[in-house]
Design a protein around this motif. Structure first.
Motif, PDB file in Angstrom:
ATOM      1  N   ILE A 139       0.826  -1.205   0.000  1.00  0.00           N
ATOM      2  CA  ILE A 139       0.000   0.000   0.000  1.00  0.00           C
ATOM      3  C   ILE A 139       0.864   1.261   0.000  1.00  0.00           C
ATOM      4  O   ILE A 139       0.525   2.275  -0.637  1.00  0.00           O
ATOM      5  N   PHE A 140       2.000   1.214   0.674  1.00  0.00           N
ATOM      6  CA  PHE A 140       2.861   2.396   0.757  1.00  0.00           C
ATOM      7  C   PHE A 140       3.542   2.688  -0.579  1.00  0.00           C
ATOM      8  O   PHE A 140       3.695   3.849  -0.971  1.00  0.00           O
ATOM      9  N   GLN A 141       3.940   1.652  -1.320  1.00  0.00           N
ATOM     10  CA  GLN A 141       4.682   1.856  -2.555  1.00  0.00           C
ATOM     11  C   GLN A 141       3.795   2.121  -3.761  1.00  0.00           C
ATOM     12  O   GLN A 141       4.262   2.678  -4.755  1.00  0.00           O
ATOM     13  N   ASN A 142       2.535   1.726  -3.679  1.00  0.00           N
ATOM     14  CA  ASN A 142       1.645   1.897  -4.835  1.00  0.00           C
ATOM     15  C   ASN A 142       0.808   3.164  -4.645  1.00  0.00           C
ATOM     16  O   ASN A 142      -0.074   3.222  -3.780  1.00  0.00           O
ATOM     17  N   PRO A 143       1.036   4.199  -5.448  1.00  0.00           N
ATOM     18  CA  PRO A 143       0.257   5.442  -5.290  1.00  0.00           C
ATOM     19  C   PRO A 143      -1.193   5.300  -5.698  1.00  0.00           C
ATOM     20  O   PRO A 143      -2.020   6.164  -5.362  1.00  0.00           O
ATOM     21  N   ASN A 144      -1.539   4.247  -6.415  1.00  0.00           N
ATOM     22  CA  ASN A 144      -2.930   4.056  -6.820  1.00  0.00           C
ATOM     23  C   ASN A 144      -3.808   3.553  -5.669  1.00  0.00           C
ATOM     24  O   ASN A 144      -5.039   3.621  -5.780  1.00  0.00           O
ATOM     25  N   LEU A 145      -3.179   3.053  -4.634  1.00  0.00           N
ATOM     26  CA  LEU A 145      -3.942   2.525  -3.498  1.00  0.00           C
ATOM     27  C   LEU A 145      -4.070   3.597  -2.420  1.00  0.00           C
ATOM     28  O   LEU A 145      -3.534   3.477  -1.308  1.00  0.00           O
ATOM     29  N   ARG A 146      -4.799   4.679  -2.765  1.00  0.00           N
ATOM     30  CA  ARG A 146      -5.009   5.767  -1.818  1.00  0.00           C
ATOM     31  C   ARG A 146      -6.489   6.031  -1.575  1.00  0.00           C
ATOM     32  O   ARG A 146      -6.843   7.047  -0.969  1.00  0.00           O
ATOM     33  N   ALA A 147      -7.322   5.136  -2.010  1.00  0.00           N
ATOM     34  CA  ALA A 147      -8.755   5.270  -1.753  1.00  0.00           C
ATOM     35  C   ALA A 147      -9.029   5.025  -0.273  1.00  0.00           C
ATOM     36  O   ALA A 147      -8.222   4.426   0.436  1.00  0.00           O
TER      37      ALA A 147
END
Length: 404
Positions: A139-147
């Motif tokens: 979750i920290f490395q993937n900017p798409n997972l900010r929902a």
């Protein structure tokens, strides 16, 4: 020419010379045998009367005189450093006892005995840490997972990660660095982490309910703001709960107030248990409402595609099964320890505490499987990190109403 030995000369290596009757005395000399009626020496541990047990022969009387006197002098010289009460007891057993009593006794160093339950808890903490560290990293490395949903899943993984680290630190401090300060810090970390984990589960339940009930406006800025407010409140409350033992609400000074988890007080454990039961009741109510919404959505989709009988039944069954697994796992893991904390205290055997606390730690092992690794977006991000590709079966799979 050898002189005839006198009667009463001492025997070699036995005892000093015994007094004999003086010739010409008006009365008989006292008997050298100081035995009682049952043939035991009075006031001494010597076997009964030397006079009864040993009689020198005529050939050895001369040697007994010389050697006996010499042994008496050596005995007095060699035992002059012993206490007077030991010198009065002339038996070899008493002499050896006197010598051993003057030798300082060195206590052996206590052996480090490790509780097998602590080993199991430390192993569980290691597995929890490794598993949830992967989720936090994804979750920290993937900017798409900010929902909002992924922020709450990340909060849950972070709380479980800290809980696993707390279990490992507790094992290290318990056997290598024992002190009241480390005990308070460790128990504070564990309490705060598990509290944040349970609160994150409740926040995820609220978010899922809102995403279904307000499906059209769920992705608005208001939802994101509400999610951040929930995260701040749940972590603030969890940190405050963890600081209570450190700030003085502990039972280190009064053991009678201890709960099953020392140094938590009985009142502290009761408040935590009641809070858990209230949160579980709220989660149960929300999941019942979620189940109703999922069934209604599945029914509407089935009507649109004109296959009501099969699709509606299958989708509804999957949704109910998923919710049953989530609530059943949560209750099975935490309910035994919660109820036990309400009725028990420090006087109960510790094996019951371990037996109920260990399943509670298993909930932190299962959480990533239920909430993170079942999510399609997290699965895709995981495959991208591991091999840089996404399996075709995963990319073509559509999200169904049962994925709640």
């Amino acid at each position: 020419m050898r002189q005839a030995p006198r009667p009463g000369a001492s025997a070699e290596g036995i005892a000093p010379a015994l007094p004999t009757a003086q010739p010409g005395a008006g009365t008989a000399a006292p008997s050298p045998c100081l035995c009682s009626a049952n043939n035991e020496p009075a006031g001494s541990s010597l076997p009964c009367c030397i006079e009864r047990t040993w009689r020198p022969s005529s050939s050895s009387k001369g040697e007994a005189k010389k050697t006996g006197v010499k042994m008496n002098e050596d005995l007095k010289v060699n035992l002059s450093w012993l206490p007077q009460d030991h010198l009065e007891a002339s038996s070899p057993e008493n002499i050896s006892t006197a010598v051993s009593s003057l030798i300082p006794v060195v206590d052996p160093e206590p052996e480090l005995i490790v509780n097998p339950w602590d080993i199991v808890l430390c192993t569980s903490g290691t597995l929890i840490s490794c598993e949830n560290a992967i989720v936090v990293l994804i979750i920290f490395q993937n900017p798409n997972l900010r929902a909002p949903m992924f922020l709450l899943i990340g909060s849950l993984a972070l709380a479980d990660l800290l809980a696993g680290i707390g279990l490992i630190i507790n094992f290290i401090f318990a056997y290598l660095l024992q002190s009241e300060a480390t005990k308070l810090v460790t128990i504070g970390l564990i309490v705060a982490s598990f509290s944040a984990s349970v609160c994150s589960l409740l926040a995820i339940t609220v978010d899922r309910y809102l995403s279904l009930y307000y499906a059209l406006t769920y992705n608005s800025e208001r939802t994101v703001t509400f999610t951040y407010i929930m995260l701040i409140l749940l972590w603030g409350a969890s940190i405050c709960i963890g600081l209570l033992p450190i700030m003085g609400w502990n039972c280190l000074k009064d053991e009678s107030t201890c709960s099953v988890i020392r140094p938590l007080t009985k009142n502290n454990a009761a408040i935590l248990s009641v809070s858990f039961l209230l949160m579980f009741a709220l989660m149960l109510q929300l999941y019942i409402q979620i189940c109703k919404i999922v069934m209604r959505h599945a029914h509407q989709i089935a009507l649109q595609h004109h296959f009501l009988a099969t699709s509606h039944y299958v989708t509804t069954r999957k949704g109910v099964s998923t919710l049953a697994i989530i609530l059943g796992t949560f209750a099975a893991c935490w309910m035994p320890f919660t109820l036990y904390s309400l009725i028990a205290d420090y006087t109960y055997p510790s094996i019951y505490t371990y037996a109920t606390l260990l399943p509670a730690t298993y909930n932190s092992i299962i959480n990533p499987v239920i909430y993170a690794f079942r999510n399609q977006e997290i699965q895709k991000a995981f495959w991208l990190i591991c091999c840089g590709c996404i399996p075709s079966s995963l990319s073509q799979r559509a999200r169904s109403p049962s994925d709640v």
